[in-house]
Design an enzyme around this catalytic site. Structure first.
Site, PDB file in Angstrom:
ATOM      1  NE  ARG A  76      -3.400   2.381   2.756  1.00 54.86           N
ATOM      2  CZ  ARG A  76      -3.241   3.284   3.725  1.00 54.86           C
ATOM      3  NH1 ARG A  76      -2.363   3.089   4.698  1.00 54.86           N
ATOM      4  NH2 ARG A  76      -3.962   4.377   3.740  1.00 54.86           N
ATOM      5  CG  HIS A 120      -1.031   9.080   3.296  1.00 56.66           C
ATOM      6  ND1 HIS A 120      -1.186   7.747   3.582  1.00 56.66           N
ATOM      7  CD2 HIS A 120      -0.591   9.645   4.454  1.00 56.66           C
ATOM      8  CE1 HIS A 120      -0.855   7.510   4.846  1.00 56.66           C
ATOM      9  NE2 HIS A 120      -0.489   8.655   5.395  1.00 56.66           N
ATOM     10  CD  GLU A 165      -4.591   7.719   9.495  1.00 58.09           C
ATOM     11  OE1 GLU A 165      -3.975   8.764   9.731  1.00 58.09           O
ATOM     12  OE2 GLU A 165      -4.267   6.630   9.992  1.00 58.09           O
ATOM     13  CG  ASN A 295      -5.178   3.364   8.840  1.00 59.60           C
ATOM     14  OD1 ASN A 295      -5.287   2.355   8.136  1.00 59.60           O
ATOM     15  ND2 ASN A 295      -4.683   4.499   8.386  1.00 59.60           N
ATOM     16  CE1 TYR A 297       0.103   2.958  13.550  1.00 55.82           C
ATOM     17  CE2 TYR A 297      -1.917   3.979  12.762  1.00 55.82           C
ATOM     18  CZ  TYR A 297      -0.649   3.474  12.518  1.00 55.82           C
ATOM     19  OH  TYR A 297      -0.137   3.495  11.252  1.00 55.82           O
ATOM     20  CD  GLU A 373      -1.607   4.117   8.098  1.00 59.15           C
ATOM     21  OE1 GLU A 373      -1.348   4.584   9.230  1.00 59.15           O
ATOM     22  OE2 GLU A 373      -1.797   4.818   7.099  1.00 59.15           O
TER      23      GLU A 373
HETATM   24  O1  IFM Z   1       2.610   7.841   9.866  1.00 62.60           O
HETATM   25  C1  IFM Z   1       1.235   7.870  10.043  1.00 62.60           C
HETATM   26  C2  IFM Z   1       0.523   7.658   8.726  1.00 62.60           C
HETATM   27  O2  IFM Z   1       0.912   8.594   7.773  1.00 62.60           O
HETATM   28  C3  IFM Z   1      -0.970   7.765   8.916  1.00 62.60           C
HETATM   29  N1  IFM Z   1      -1.417   6.927  10.005  1.00 62.60           N
HETATM   30  C4  IFM Z   1      -0.711   6.984  11.238  1.00 62.60           C
HETATM   31  C5  IFM Z   1       0.779   6.810  10.997  1.00 62.60           C
HETATM   32  C6  IFM Z   1       1.543   6.863  12.345  1.00 62.60           C
HETATM   33  O3  IFM Z   1       1.348   8.090  12.951  1.00 62.60           O
END
Ligand code: IFM
Length: 480
Positions: A76, A120, A165, A295, A297, A373
């Site tokens: 990706r 992006h 995002e 995504n 985290y 992600e």
């Molecule tokens: O690096 C970023 C990415 O560009 C978008 N999502 C979160 C990642 C980590 O912060």
């Protein structure tokens, strides 16, 4: 029990143009908002910029060779709009298009499926000068760019992701200003939310007009898992509702055909009347999604603000003077989460991955998902022998991929996983100080070294089963 994944499950890694390409002024590329922002003193840590980044523009053949060593099945990446269409309007730049043409052809030849993101965060600066995402015209310009890219690369791309995002583009770019273009205008941020949604719908329509109904369309959202500080408190539950509206439902609902949530419109009525939504927009936005990019985290914890002192702002996205959470000032507090934390200061909570996927499965059944992600920044140490024994990152990946597997077993239709990131790269406002790669980049020499987490990931791909977090076998493995 070892967690297993079917052979059809797609394993990949992800990057983004401004974070890795460099060559900012080469091959006819013109500045994007991130060039302007990163070159503005005080905006990024150490004044870092994406001018050189990981030099992927010149080193992509080596990077594809690394992907092959890891056995990646998909890659990706994003297209730099101002590289292929300088200024964001008008004729294409043949040299810019040729770069991506070469990349995708080499990927296909290597048996790696290209999954493209059209946007992006790197808006051509000229479009920002005309109002950026607060200006409706930007959505039309984006759709035209998407159409041209479909024409140029349509034969080779596996999945077309319109936006990455949009939460960050709108709220960090236009409300808190910690991302480009660095504006702190809450009403403009809400206009940006709508114009990004509209841009997605217009672009999806344009791509399908060019390539037919078989084109695989996607959008990637950074959906938030929001927990109440006190689950028994109605006020804290209401704080969750507010933040969930701004973070998740203001994107998910219109994209999936339900229009803007009334409670969000009510919550932010003192900031904007949403008069930028025109007749027909909701239908335009709600294009069929072949796959939803997710995504994930970390998680967020909120409570109702009691009006005493300064509200806590521990969401990892705020600063003292401005917040991305438009219209919630004086109502919601962001509470520090229990650790452990990554080098971003984000809490590590794999259960949040499972919770998020199950929520999406429950509320939007029938929408296939891919994790586009997931990953972690840590302050890596290079050993005397040159290896990077990043046990913390490997553990993070192990636990989160395990949570994905668990969600699949519980019924969630998750079809792929992309680790963020293939390479260490320009981490936006944090510059080169935060490293997310499963491959280390020495920014002085541009030498690449596969970290232990990368070799661990290669074993997972080769076997389709989750290796133990400490089962590291450096060196290429044979794909299944
Ligand atoms: O690096 C970023 C990415 O560009 C978008 N999502 C979160 C990642 C980590 O912060």
């Amino acid at each position: 029990m070892t967690r297993s994944f079917p052979a059809s499950f797609l394993w990949g890694s992800a990057t983004a143009a401004y974070q890795i390409e460099g060559a900012a002024a080469e091959g006819g590329r013109t500045p994007s908002i991130w060039d302007t922002y990163s070159h503005t003193p005080g905006k990024t840590l150490n004044g870092d910029t994406g001018d050189v980044a990981a030099d992927h523009y010149h080193r992509w053949p080596e990077d594809i060779a690394i992907m092959q060593q890891l056995g990646l099945q998909a890659y990706r990446f994003s297209i730099s709009w101002s590289r292929v269409q300088p200024g964001g309007r008008g004729p294409l730049n043949a040299e810019g298009v040729a770069f991506y043409r070469g990349l995708v052809e080499a990927l296909v030849a290597a048996g790696i499926r290209p999954v493209v993101t059209l946007y992006h965060w790197d808006l051509p600066q000229e479009l920002e000068d005309e109002g950026g995402w607060a200006n409706r015209e930007t959505a039309y310009a984006f759709a035209e760019y998407a159409r041209l890219m479909a024409r140029e690369l349509g034969d080779a791309i596996t999945v077309w992701t319109t936006l990455n995002e949009p939460w960050c583009s709108a709220y960090l770019g236009y409300a808190s200003g910690v991302h480009a273009p660095g504006r702190t205008e809450p009403a403009a941020a809400l206009a940006a939310v709508h114009h990004l949604n509209l841009a997605h719908g217009l672009a999806a329509t344009a791509i399908r007009e060019e390539l037919g109904e078989d084109a695989q369309l996607s959008i990637t959202l950074n959906l938030h898992v929001i927990r109440p500080d006190d689950p028994s408190s109605e006020a804290d539950q209401d704080a969750v509702r507010r933040i969930d509206g701004l973070a998740n439902r203001v994107f998910l609902d219109p994209l999936l055909g339900a229009g803007y949530p009334q409670d969000v419109l009510d919550d932010v009525a003192h900031v904007s009347d949403f008069s930028f939504v025109q007749d027909g927009d909701t239908a335009l936005i709600a294009q069929r999604l072949d796959v939803l990019g997710v995504n994930y985290y970390s998680t967020t914890r909120v409570r109702a603000f009691d009006g005493e002192g300064e509200p806590e702002q521990a969401d990892g996205h705020g600063n003292s003077s401005a917040t991305p959470w438009v219209g919630t000032e004086g109502k919601v507090e962001f509470v520090q989460q229990p650790g452990p934390y990554t080098a971003m200061g984000w809490n590590i909570d794999p259960q949040g991955m499972h919770d998020l996927l199950m929520r999406l499965h429950r509320e939007h059944p029938g929408v296939p998902m891919m994790i586009t992600e997931n990953g972690a920044a840590f302050h890596d140490v290079v050993s005397a022998d040159g290896a990077v024994r990043d046990r913390d990152r490997t553990q993070y990946l192990h636990d989160h991929i395990d949570a994905v597997g668990r969600a699949r077993e519980d019924g969630a239709d998750v079809r792929g996983y992309f680790v963020w990131s293939l390479l260490d790269n320009f981490e936006w406002g944090y510059g080169y100080d935060r490293r997310f790669g499963v491959v280390r980049v020495d920014y002085d020499t541009q030498q690449r070294v596969v970290k232990d987490s990368g070799w661990w990931y290669a074993q997972l791909i080769a076997t389709g089963s989750l290796p133990a977090h400490d089962a590291i076998a450096p060196g290429p493995v044979h794909p299944r």
